[in-house]
Design a protein around this motif. Structure first.
Motif, mmCIF file in Angstrom:
data_model
loop_
_atom_site.group_PDB
_atom_site.id
_atom_site.type_symbol
_atom_site.label_atom_id
_atom_site.label_comp_id
_atom_site.label_asym_id
_atom_site.label_seq_id
_atom_site.Cartn_x
_atom_site.Cartn_y
_atom_site.Cartn_z
ATOM 1 N N LYS A 7 5.546 2.527 14.251
ATOM 2 C CA LYS A 7 5.792 3.823 13.628
ATOM 3 C C LYS A 7 6.632 3.669 12.363
ATOM 4 O O LYS A 7 7.650 2.987 12.364
ATOM 5 C CB LYS A 7 6.507 4.765 14.603
ATOM 6 C CG LYS A 7 5.568 5.474 15.566
ATOM 7 C CD LYS A 7 6.273 6.633 16.239
ATOM 8 C CE LYS A 7 5.302 7.398 17.142
ATOM 9 N NZ LYS A 7 5.950 8.587 17.739
ATOM 10 N N VAL A 8 6.171 4.316 11.309
ATOM 11 C CA VAL A 8 6.960 4.385 10.081
ATOM 12 C C VAL A 8 8.062 5.413 10.271
ATOM 13 O O VAL A 8 9.226 5.173 9.998
ATOM 14 C CB VAL A 8 6.077 4.791 8.878
ATOM 15 C CG1 VAL A 8 6.916 4.860 7.604
ATOM 16 C CG2 VAL A 8 4.917 3.828 8.723
ATOM 17 N N SER A 9 7.664 6.568 10.799
ATOM 18 C CA SER A 9 8.587 7.669 11.026
ATOM 19 C C SER A 9 7.979 8.625 12.034
ATOM 20 O O SER A 9 6.756 8.773 12.114
ATOM 21 C CB SER A 9 8.864 8.403 9.709
ATOM 22 O OG SER A 9 9.551 9.615 9.943
ATOM 23 N N SER A 10 8.820 9.262 12.830
ATOM 24 C CA SER A 10 8.328 10.241 13.799
ATOM 25 C C SER A 10 8.183 11.627 13.182
ATOM 26 O O SER A 10 7.596 12.519 13.788
ATOM 27 C CB SER A 10 9.283 10.323 14.996
ATOM 28 O OG SER A 10 9.308 9.091 15.682
ATOM 29 N N GLY A 11 8.729 11.798 12.008
ATOM 30 C CA GLY A 11 8.677 13.102 11.374
ATOM 31 C C GLY A 11 7.590 13.215 10.329
ATOM 32 O O GLY A 11 6.602 12.486 10.344
ATOM 33 N N SER A 12 7.778 14.154 9.405
ATOM 34 C CA SER A 12 6.824 14.395 8.330
ATOM 35 C C SER A 12 7.322 13.778 7.035
ATOM 36 O O SER A 12 8.493 13.922 6.685
ATOM 37 C CB SER A 12 6.614 15.898 8.136
ATOM 38 O OG SER A 12 6.017 16.469 9.281
ATOM 39 N N VAL A 29 0.868 -1.175 0.000
ATOM 40 C CA VAL A 29 0.000 0.000 0.000
ATOM 41 C C VAL A 29 0.906 1.226 0.000
ATOM 42 O O VAL A 29 1.998 1.211 0.591
ATOM 43 C CB VAL A 29 -0.945 0.008 1.225
ATOM 44 C CG1 VAL A 29 -0.153 0.047 2.533
ATOM 45 C CG2 VAL A 29 -1.914 1.186 1.159
ATOM 46 N N GLN A 30 0.473 2.255 -0.696
ATOM 47 C CA GLN A 30 1.272 3.476 -0.798
ATOM 48 C C GLN A 30 0.403 4.686 -0.485
ATOM 49 O O GLN A 30 -0.738 4.771 -0.942
ATOM 50 C CB GLN A 30 1.861 3.602 -2.200
ATOM 51 C CG GLN A 30 2.719 4.848 -2.400
ATOM 52 C CD GLN A 30 3.479 4.812 -3.715
ATOM 53 O OE1 GLN A 30 4.242 3.884 -3.969
ATOM 54 N NE2 GLN A 30 3.260 5.803 -4.564
ATOM 55 N N TYR A 31 0.949 5.590 0.303
ATOM 56 C CA TYR A 31 0.225 6.809 0.668
ATOM 57 C C TYR A 31 1.026 8.032 0.226
ATOM 58 O O TYR A 31 2.253 8.038 0.287
ATOM 59 C CB TYR A 31 0.002 6.885 2.180
ATOM 60 C CG TYR A 31 -0.844 5.769 2.730
ATOM 61 C CD1 TYR A 31 -2.243 5.844 2.704
ATOM 62 C CD2 TYR A 31 -0.259 4.631 3.257
ATOM 63 C CE1 TYR A 31 -3.027 4.815 3.195
ATOM 64 C CE2 TYR A 31 -1.036 3.593 3.749
ATOM 65 C CZ TYR A 31 -2.415 3.692 3.716
ATOM 66 O OH TYR A 31 -3.185 2.665 4.199
ATOM 67 N N GLU A 32 0.282 9.046 -0.181
ATOM 68 C CA GLU A 32 0.886 10.316 -0.569
ATOM 69 C C GLU A 32 0.056 11.439 0.027
ATOM 70 O O GLU A 32 -1.181 11.383 0.025
ATOM 71 C CB GLU A 32 0.919 10.442 -2.095
ATOM 72 C CG GLU A 32 1.587 11.704 -2.597
ATOM 73 C CD GLU A 32 1.572 11.790 -4.110
ATOM 74 O OE1 GLU A 32 1.797 12.897 -4.636
ATOM 75 O OE2 GLU A 32 1.321 10.756 -4.762
ATOM 76 N N PHE A 59 9.373 -0.464 4.618
ATOM 77 C CA PHE A 59 8.888 0.877 4.293
ATOM 78 C C PHE A 59 9.858 1.535 3.320
ATOM 79 O O PHE A 59 11.047 1.669 3.626
ATOM 80 C CB PHE A 59 8.759 1.722 5.553
ATOM 81 C CG PHE A 59 7.723 1.220 6.515
ATOM 82 C CD1 PHE A 59 6.378 1.190 6.164
ATOM 83 C CD2 PHE A 59 8.082 0.754 7.777
ATOM 84 C CE1 PHE A 59 5.422 0.720 7.041
ATOM 85 C CE2 PHE A 59 7.134 0.286 8.659
ATOM 86 C CZ PHE A 59 5.795 0.267 8.295
ATOM 87 N N ILE A 60 9.344 1.920 2.169
ATOM 88 C CA ILE A 60 10.169 2.572 1.150
ATOM 89 C C ILE A 60 9.872 4.068 1.185
ATOM 90 O O ILE A 60 8.754 4.507 0.901
ATOM 91 C CB ILE A 60 9.875 1.998 -0.247
ATOM 92 C CG1 ILE A 60 10.146 0.486 -0.243
ATOM 93 C CG2 ILE A 60 10.719 2.690 -1.302
ATOM 94 C CD1 ILE A 60 9.694 -0.216 -1.506
ATOM 95 N N ALA A 112 5.427 11.022 1.170
ATOM 96 C CA ALA A 112 4.889 9.771 0.644
ATOM 97 C C ALA A 112 5.727 8.613 1.174
ATOM 98 O O ALA A 112 6.884 8.791 1.577
ATOM 99 C CB ALA A 112 4.899 9.775 -0.877
ATOM 100 N N PHE A 113 5.138 7.428 1.186
ATOM 101 C CA PHE A 113 5.886 6.207 1.491
ATOM 102 C C PHE A 113 5.104 5.004 0.966
ATOM 103 O O PHE A 113 3.900 5.079 0.712
ATOM 104 C CB PHE A 113 6.158 6.066 2.995
ATOM 105 C CG PHE A 113 4.949 5.736 3.823
ATOM 106 C CD1 PHE A 113 4.576 4.409 4.076
ATOM 107 C CD2 PHE A 113 4.168 6.747 4.359
ATOM 108 C CE1 PHE A 113 3.460 4.112 4.833
ATOM 109 C CE2 PHE A 113 3.041 6.459 5.120
ATOM 110 C CZ PHE A 113 2.689 5.134 5.362
ATOM 111 N N LYS A 114 5.812 3.905 0.832
ATOM 112 C CA LYS A 114 5.212 2.644 0.394
ATOM 113 C C LYS A 114 5.523 1.579 1.429
ATOM 114 O O LYS A 114 6.623 1.542 1.984
ATOM 115 C CB LYS A 114 5.775 2.237 -0.971
ATOM 116 C CG LYS A 114 5.131 1.005 -1.583
ATOM 117 C CD LYS A 114 5.703 0.760 -2.983
ATOM 118 C CE LYS A 114 5.017 -0.419 -3.668
ATOM 119 N NZ LYS A 114 5.548 -0.637 -5.040
ATOM 120 N N ALA A 115 4.543 0.740 1.741
ATOM 121 C CA ALA A 115 4.731 -0.341 2.708
ATOM 122 C C ALA A 115 4.558 -1.673 1.994
ATOM 123 O O ALA A 115 3.479 -1.976 1.477
ATOM 124 C CB ALA A 115 3.729 -0.218 3.848
#
Length: 365
Positions: free
Chosen positions: A133-138, A81-84, A112-113, A141-144
């Protein structure tokens, strides 16, 4: 009515404009309205196995907070799944991205890409609801990519920066609201431990207007059960019922308000009173009898030619109307609180609010 984040995105934006917050909250893995949603963009592989509370009574694993549970069918093909981040004013980044997943006997992995980087993490499905958590920041986009995770129930990702107001949208086509009563209260409480809801808004009705009846006592009983399940699942949460909007049907070659609208609205008012929930009469708020015809005929139009659904322009108007009602109640509450504090006395018992008004009883909205 809220498909594609319509109405909800405007309520959310109004609150974040005033109280802060950046992000769209909880987003499922797959969605019927993903392609039409502008507040967050998501794409996903076609091999996800989805179970929905609308068509599965005994899911393999409990439904998540949005009424779905997803499984990565990754034995033959990659499941991803990918979010932007979207284009809306307060959703231009994916903040504090966090994966929610359920309990399983086997572990799994997720890669996580993020740009050119790949971050490999393990899934430890030990609790009813787990977070990663994928990331603590902003992120923009990322792909899982899920690896050897086919037995693990996956629920979705949450996006928020930890302050301000967040409004999740759990839209579901064809939903009457009744299936919510099937939720597992323990799982919902586990979600609430992380997401910490203050208010649950139920906006249903469109899908029960076509049942060919004007007697909605059965719906009133069913939705009373639904509201009580929400109270059990989210202890201390406030609940707001938003009634059906106006809908028009052709009678003797003339478009008129459907004869089922007012009986349904009254049933919704009854179960709001019965369960001590707040109530917004959207039918009267948008203009009452014949108002949908006016919304369709306006230039530019605010509703579609099906005389049932709002277009984006109309949805924004409805979102602003709902926010206006909520904010009015909040401002009235603040005045009463200040008066009480100034007098230094215990508050007097508050009379039950009229069913077509809103009382906001929390500092946080």
């Amino acid at each position: 009515m809220t498909d594609g984040d319509l109405i909800v995105q405007d309520v959310r934006a109004n609150y974040q404009e005033r109280f802060g917050g950046n992000g769209v909250g909880f987003v499922p893995i797959t969605s019927e309205s993903a392609a039409s949603r502008g507040s967050v963009k998501s794409t996903y592989s076609k091999n996800w196995k989805t179970q929905s509370y609308l068509n599965v009574k005994r899911p393999t694993s409990p439904f998540g907070v949005n009424g779905h549970v997803f499984f990565a069918n990754d034995k033959s093909n990659p499941t991803w799944v990918q979010y932007e981040a979207g284009l809306n004013k307060y959703s231009t980044s994916l903040d504090n991205a966090t994966l929610f997943y359920g309990r399983a006997a086997k572990t799994g992995k997720v890669n996580f890409i993020i740009g050119k980087d790949t971050i490999k993490k393990s899934l430890s499905p030990n609790n009813l609801v787990n977070t990663l958590k994928v990331s603590s920041g902003s992120l923009k986009a990322f792909k899982a990519n899920f690896v050897q995770a086919d037995s693990i129930p996956i629920y979705g990702f949450n996006f928020d920066n930890g302050s301000g107001v967040y409004v999740d949208n759990f839209s579901q086509r064809g939903n009457s609201g009744l299936p919510i009563s099937m939720f597992n209260a323990d799982v919902m409480r586990a979600f609430n431990n992380s997401l910490k809801y203050d208010l649950v808004i139920l906006h249903y009705g469109t899908n029960v207007l076509n049942y060919g009846t004007k007697n909605y006592s059965w719906y009133e009983r069913g939705m009373t059960k639904t509201v009580n399940k929400i109270k059990e699942s989210f202890p201390g949460v406030s609940i707001l019922i938003v009634s059906t909007a106006d809908k028009s049907t052709k009678y003797d070659l003339e478009m008129k308000t459907d004869s089922a609208v007012v009986p349904l609205m009254k049933a919704q008012k009854h179960y709001a009173l019965e369960t001590h929930a707040g109530f917004v009469n959207l039918y009267t708020l948008m203009g009452g009898d014949g108002s949908m015809i006016k919304w369709v005929d306006e230039t530019p139009a605010k509703a579609n030619k099906d005389y049932t659904h709002f277009n984006q322009r109309g949805a924004k108007a409805i979102g602003n109307l709902l926010y206006g009602q909520l904010n009015k109640g909040y401002e009235e509450y603040k005045v009463l609180r200040q008066k009480r504090d100034a007098e230094g006395t215990k508050p007097k018992p508050v009379k039950r609010a009229r069913p077509d008004s809103i009382s906001v009883t929390k500092d946080s909205v």
